[in-house]
Each structure stands twice: as structure tokens, then as C-alpha cells.
Write a protein that holds these residues in place. Structure first.
Motif, mmCIF file in Angstrom:
data_model
loop_
_atom_site.group_PDB
_atom_site.id
_atom_site.type_symbol
_atom_site.label_atom_id
_atom_site.label_comp_id
_atom_site.label_asym_id
_atom_site.label_seq_id
_atom_site.Cartn_x
_atom_site.Cartn_y
_atom_site.Cartn_z
ATOM 1 N N THR A 98 -19.083 -8.182 3.703
ATOM 2 C CA THR A 98 -19.954 -9.491 3.992
ATOM 3 C C THR A 98 -19.472 -9.939 3.174
ATOM 4 O OG1 THR A 98 -21.891 -7.711 3.876
ATOM 5 C CG2 THR A 98 -22.220 -9.652 3.703
ATOM 6 N N PHE A 99 -18.997 -10.254 2.184
ATOM 7 C CA PHE A 99 -17.775 -10.434 0.600
ATOM 8 C C PHE A 99 -16.659 -10.249 0.895
ATOM 9 C CE2 PHE A 99 -23.079 -12.037 -0.016
ATOM 10 C CZ PHE A 99 -22.654 -12.177 0.847
ATOM 11 N N ALA A 103 -14.055 -11.264 0.334
ATOM 12 C CA ALA A 103 -13.158 -11.902 -0.680
ATOM 13 C C ALA A 103 -13.613 -11.442 -2.456
ATOM 14 C CB ALA A 103 -13.386 -13.232 -1.587
ATOM 15 N N ASN A 104 -15.352 -11.097 -2.799
ATOM 16 C CA ASN A 104 -15.480 -10.137 -4.237
ATOM 17 C C ASN A 104 -14.765 -8.920 -3.951
ATOM 18 O OD1 ASN A 104 -17.209 -12.356 -4.067
ATOM 19 N ND2 ASN A 104 -19.008 -11.173 -3.642
ATOM 20 N N GLU A 112 -8.363 -16.819 -2.497
ATOM 21 C CA GLU A 112 -8.115 -17.623 -2.621
ATOM 22 C C GLU A 112 -8.392 -18.503 -0.640
ATOM 23 O OE1 GLU A 112 -4.345 -21.394 -3.786
ATOM 24 O OE2 GLU A 112 -3.924 -19.256 -3.950
ATOM 25 N N HIS A 117 -10.261 -17.274 1.368
ATOM 26 C CA HIS A 117 -11.781 -17.356 1.438
ATOM 27 C C HIS A 117 -12.398 -18.605 1.022
ATOM 28 C CE1 HIS A 117 -12.150 -13.395 3.168
ATOM 29 N NE2 HIS A 117 -11.012 -13.508 2.423
ATOM 30 N N LYS A 118 -13.162 -19.194 1.566
ATOM 31 C CA LYS A 118 -13.537 -20.235 0.708
ATOM 32 C C LYS A 118 -14.408 -20.525 -0.633
ATOM 33 C CE LYS A 118 -16.179 -25.008 2.645
ATOM 34 N NZ LYS A 118 -16.542 -25.927 3.638
ATOM 35 N N LYS A 119 -15.332 -19.669 -0.345
ATOM 36 C CA LYS A 119 -16.228 -19.357 -1.145
ATOM 37 C C LYS A 119 -15.052 -18.937 -2.519
ATOM 38 C CE LYS A 119 -20.737 -18.541 1.013
ATOM 39 N NZ LYS A 119 -21.555 -18.082 1.669
ATOM 40 N N SER A 120 -14.387 -18.669 -2.415
ATOM 41 C CA SER A 120 -13.620 -17.934 -3.780
ATOM 42 C C SER A 120 -12.272 -18.555 -3.869
ATOM 43 C CB SER A 120 -13.336 -15.995 -4.212
ATOM 44 O OG SER A 120 -12.811 -15.835 -3.263
ATOM 45 N N SER A 121 -12.707 -19.213 -3.351
ATOM 46 C CA SER A 121 -10.675 -19.944 -4.017
ATOM 47 C C SER A 121 -10.855 -21.042 -5.180
ATOM 48 C CB SER A 121 -11.083 -21.350 -2.630
ATOM 49 O OG SER A 121 -9.390 -21.960 -2.400
ATOM 50 N N ARG A 122 -11.611 -21.678 -5.444
ATOM 51 C CA ARG A 122 -11.599 -22.118 -6.369
ATOM 52 C C ARG A 122 -11.252 -21.360 -7.738
ATOM 53 N NH1 ARG A 122 -16.113 -26.757 -9.381
ATOM 54 N NH2 ARG A 122 -15.038 -26.774 -11.298
#
Length: 434
Positions: free
Chosen positions: A373-374, A376-377, A403, A405-410
């Protein structure tokens, strides 16, 4: 003249659904043989002993199990109907109705009793009781419009106090016709009459009253009825329903208290009840209790040992800061699932417990399974585990994937910057020691 024994033509007719048991009754026959039976308004011909004995023979044949012989005996009597008075004809059809009713042939029973009341020369008490019985039979036959018609006819000839069964039958038929306000008026009346006499309302009245308030979207009134049902009848399902209604009306503390009281009495038994209680505990922040309820349910095999329930227990333990207890349940959930989401959560739990080798393995397993589902996590968890294992290059590679993935990029950029700095520091220290 000789008195013959009274005949109780019906016992009980139990209706289905929210409708409780209702008694069918016909006025007993007594003092047969007198020339005429007196009523307030007219003289009624008597049932002669000769005719009665023939009717009684037909009934005995049916009672002894030979229903066909009983009906044939009645048919032979009907063939001589021209020599019978109206009361005798009515009683003949009464016997037909009794036999058909005992055979659960409601349509024929109704037809027979309609012929009873069609006769003019019958006692008004018989007409009254048979008309009411017709309403009850029509109710059992799900002919709700007929019920109302029979009760309207009963209203026109009744000159006695109205019995409780009248109110309940009116309430029942209006409920079935979805005329909820009318039904509620009758049920409220019978409950009020009963309570005014100091009696306890019958359980099936309260069941119907609750259903009507629910159908009318009156949750506060449903709560009041359920509170009464809990106090008077103390049944497990009433406690559970009351807890659920407290939740619907926003009284969460009462919901929790009632659910816990029900559980202490052993009333939480089914799968859905275990799940409801666990969710109530979760909502109120009692996450450890939530986990324990489902654990208990699984132990008793009421609650399924599946990925959904195991992950619920695991998450409840995590929120209760009991991560060690969560691990075996995330592992079970992982084994029971094709996707890697539970492995990802397991990796995060291992990081919280500072078990970085296990965290890295779980993160890799999550990514290998995929369908995350996520996603990046999982890369973030892998990057953090590798960093803590001083595998800086592997850590940077993991964060570089996160990086993307938009939600975890920062967050990933911050970690990359930090890990590179730590790697440089470690490399410098290592050179200095050479």
C-alpha cells in the motif's frame, strides 16, 4: 338436561419475527340441550345432543390421528344440514375449522370460521371470539389487510373491555403494513395499561416497541426501551444491543460501561460481539484490552485465526506499547497474506525495538512480496535498519528508492543527506586510525 364438557377449540398460535405468541380462543360450548340460549339481544337455537354427539365423534377421529375420517364424518353431517338449525350449522363449521387449524391448514380454517360468523343464529360471544380468532389466523397467514378487516368487524360488535391481545394484534399488523406510527400507538397503549396496573410489560411488546422506534429513526427512544428490557429481562442480546445504541447516540462512556458489564456476565459470545467490544476498547484508547479480547476469541475459536484479526491484535499491542507481543501476530498475518504490508509493519516494529537485522530482513521480505500500500515506507524502514547496522551505502540506496515516492521524498532526502554525512565521518575516522 345433561351438560357436556367444555371444548377449548384452540391452544396457542405463535407468530414469527418480532411478533410474540398470541392465543386463539373460541367461547366454550356448555349447557347443550336446552331449547334456546339467551343473549342480551336475541334468543339462539341450542345445539341438540344428537348433533353434538355426531360432531364430537368427528373430532375424536381427528384427535386420534385419523384426520381424513374426521373430515368425512363432518361431511356426512353437512349432507344433512337442511335439518339443522343455524347454531348447529355454525358449530359444524367450528369443528371443521378446529380440525383444519390443527393440521396447520390456515386457509381452510379461515374459510370454515368465516362460515361460522356468517350464521345469524349464534351467540354474540361466539361471534365475537370467532371474529377475533379470524384476525389472528389471518395474521399467521400473513394476510395483513384481512387482519384489519376482521378487527374492524370485531370493533363493531364488541361491548366488553378491550383485551391486551387486541392492542398487540393491532400493533403487529400495522407494523407489518409499515404503518409504524399507528402501530406504536397501540403498543404504547398496551404497555401503559399494563404498567398502570403494576404489571411488568410482556417481553414481546417491548421487542415490538423497540423495533418501531428503530423503524421511525428514534434512537433515543430505542435506548429507553432497551434500558427497560435489560432491567426487566436481562438477556445477553439486549445488553449488546443497548451498548450498540449508546454508540449510535454518542454516549461512548455508557457504551463502554455496558459492554464491559455484559462481558463480565459472560454475554460477549459471538464473533461479532468480540469484534464490537474490541473496537469499543480501541475507540476509548484501551488498546491492550482490545488485543486481549480478540486473543480470547481466537483461543475459544469464536474469532477466526486470519490475517485481518491477527493484524488487529498486533496493531492494538503496538498502540499499547507492547511491541514484543505484536511480533508473532504480524508474523501470522504475513504468513496468511500474499502482499508484503504486514512484513513492512513488522520491520517498523523491529526498528522501534532496535532489532535492526530483523528489521532489514522484514523490509526486504515486504519488498520481495510486493503489492504494498505504501512501498516507500518499506524502503524507509530498510534504509533506517541499514544505517543502524552501519551499512551506509545500502542505506543510501534504500533512501534513494524512497525518494522516488512523492509522499516520502522530503524525508528520504533528509536521510540521504544525514547518512552521507555519517558515512563521511566514519570514513574520516577510519582513515585517521590507519
Amino acid at each position: 338436561m345433561k351438560n357436556f364438557k367444555k371444548l377449548a377449540l384452540f391452544s396457542a398460535l405463535v407468530m414469527s419475527g418480532v411478533i410474540g405468541p398470541t392465543m386463539l380462543s373460541i367461547t366454550p360450548i356448555s349447557d347443550i340441550g336446552v331449547a334456546y340460549a339467551e343473549t342480551k339481544t336475541k334468543r339462539v337455537p341450542a345445539l341438540r345432543e344428537k348433533v353434538y354427539s355426531q360432531l364430537a365423534r368427528a373430532q375424536k377421529l381427528a384427535d386420534d390421528g385419523d384426520v381424513q375420517a374426521g373430515l368425512e364424518a363432518l361431511d356426512s353431517i353437512k349432507d344433512r344440514a337442511s335439518s339443522m338449525n343455524s347454531y348447529e350449522i355454525a358449530m359444524m363449521y367450528n369443528f371443521y375449522g378446529f380440525i383444519y387449524y390443527n393440521e396447520n391448514n390456515l386457509a381452510e380454517a379461515i374459510e370454515s370460521f368465516e362460515l361460522v360468523v356468517a350464521e345469524e343464529g349464534i351467540p354474540e360471544s361466539l361471534r365475537l371470539s370467532t371474529t377475533f380468532s379470524l384476525a389472528q389466523l389471518a395474521m399467521a397467514n400473513a394476510d395483513y389487510n384481512k387482519v384489519s378487516q376482521y378487527l374492524d368487524s370485531w370493533d363493531k360488535i364488541n361491548n366488553k373491555p378491550i383485551p391486551e391481545s387486541y392492542y398487540t394484534l393491532r400493533g403487529q399488523v400495522h407494523y407489518q403494513l409499515k404503518e409504524y406510527k399507528k402501530a406504536l400507538g397501540y403498543i404504547n397503549s398496551v404497555i401503559s395499561i399494563s404498567e398502570s396496573k403494576g404489571d411488568i410489560p410482556k417481553e414481546n411488546w417491548l421487542v415490538l416497541q423497540r423495533a418501531l422506534h428503530y423503524s421511525l429513526n428514534q434512537p433515543a427512544e430505542v435506548v429507553l426501551v432497551l434500558e427497560k428490557m435489560v432491567n426487566l429481562y436481562n438477556k445477553p442480546n439486549y445488553w449488546i444491543q443497548l451498548a450498540g445504541m449508546y454508540g449510535e447516540t454518542g454516549e461512548e462512556q455508557k457504551q463502554l460501561a455496558i459492554f464491559e458489564a455484559a462481558d463480565q456476565q459472560g454475554f460477549v459470545r459471538s464473533r461479532s460481539e468480540h469484534m464490537q467490544l474490541a473496537q469499543v476498547y480501541m475507540f476509548n484508547g484501551l488498546t491492550y484490552k482490545a488485543a486481549k479480547v480478540l486473543q480470547r476469541g481466537q483461543k475459544s475459536q469464536v474469532v477466526e485465526n486470519n490475517a485481518k484479526n491477527n493484524s488487529f491484535i498486533a496493531e492494538a499491542f503496538v498502540q499499547a506499547r507492547e511491541e514484543e507481543r505484536a511480533i508473532p501476530y504480524f508474523e501470522k498475518a504475513s504468513d496468511q497474506s500474499e502482499h508484503g504490508n504486514f512484513d513492512q509493519r513488522l520491520a517498523e516494529v523491529y526498528i522501534n525495538l532496535e532489532q535492526y537485522d530483523e528489521a532489514a530482513d522484514a523490509a526486504r521480505s515486504a519488498l520481495d512480496k510486493g503489492d504494498l500500500t505504501f512501498e516507500a515506507n518499506a524502503y524507509v524502514a530498510l534504509g533506517m535498519a541499514q544505517y543502524n547496522l552501519t551499512n551506509f551505502d545500502a542505506s543510501i540506496l534504500a533512501f534513494e528508492q524512497a525518494e522516488k515516492h512523492k509522499k516520502s521524498s522530503r524525508l528520504a532526502k533528509q536521510w540521504i543527506k544525514y547518512v552521507k554525512k555519517e558515512k563521511l565521518h566514519a570514513d574520516t575516522l577510519k582513515q585517521a586510525l590507519l
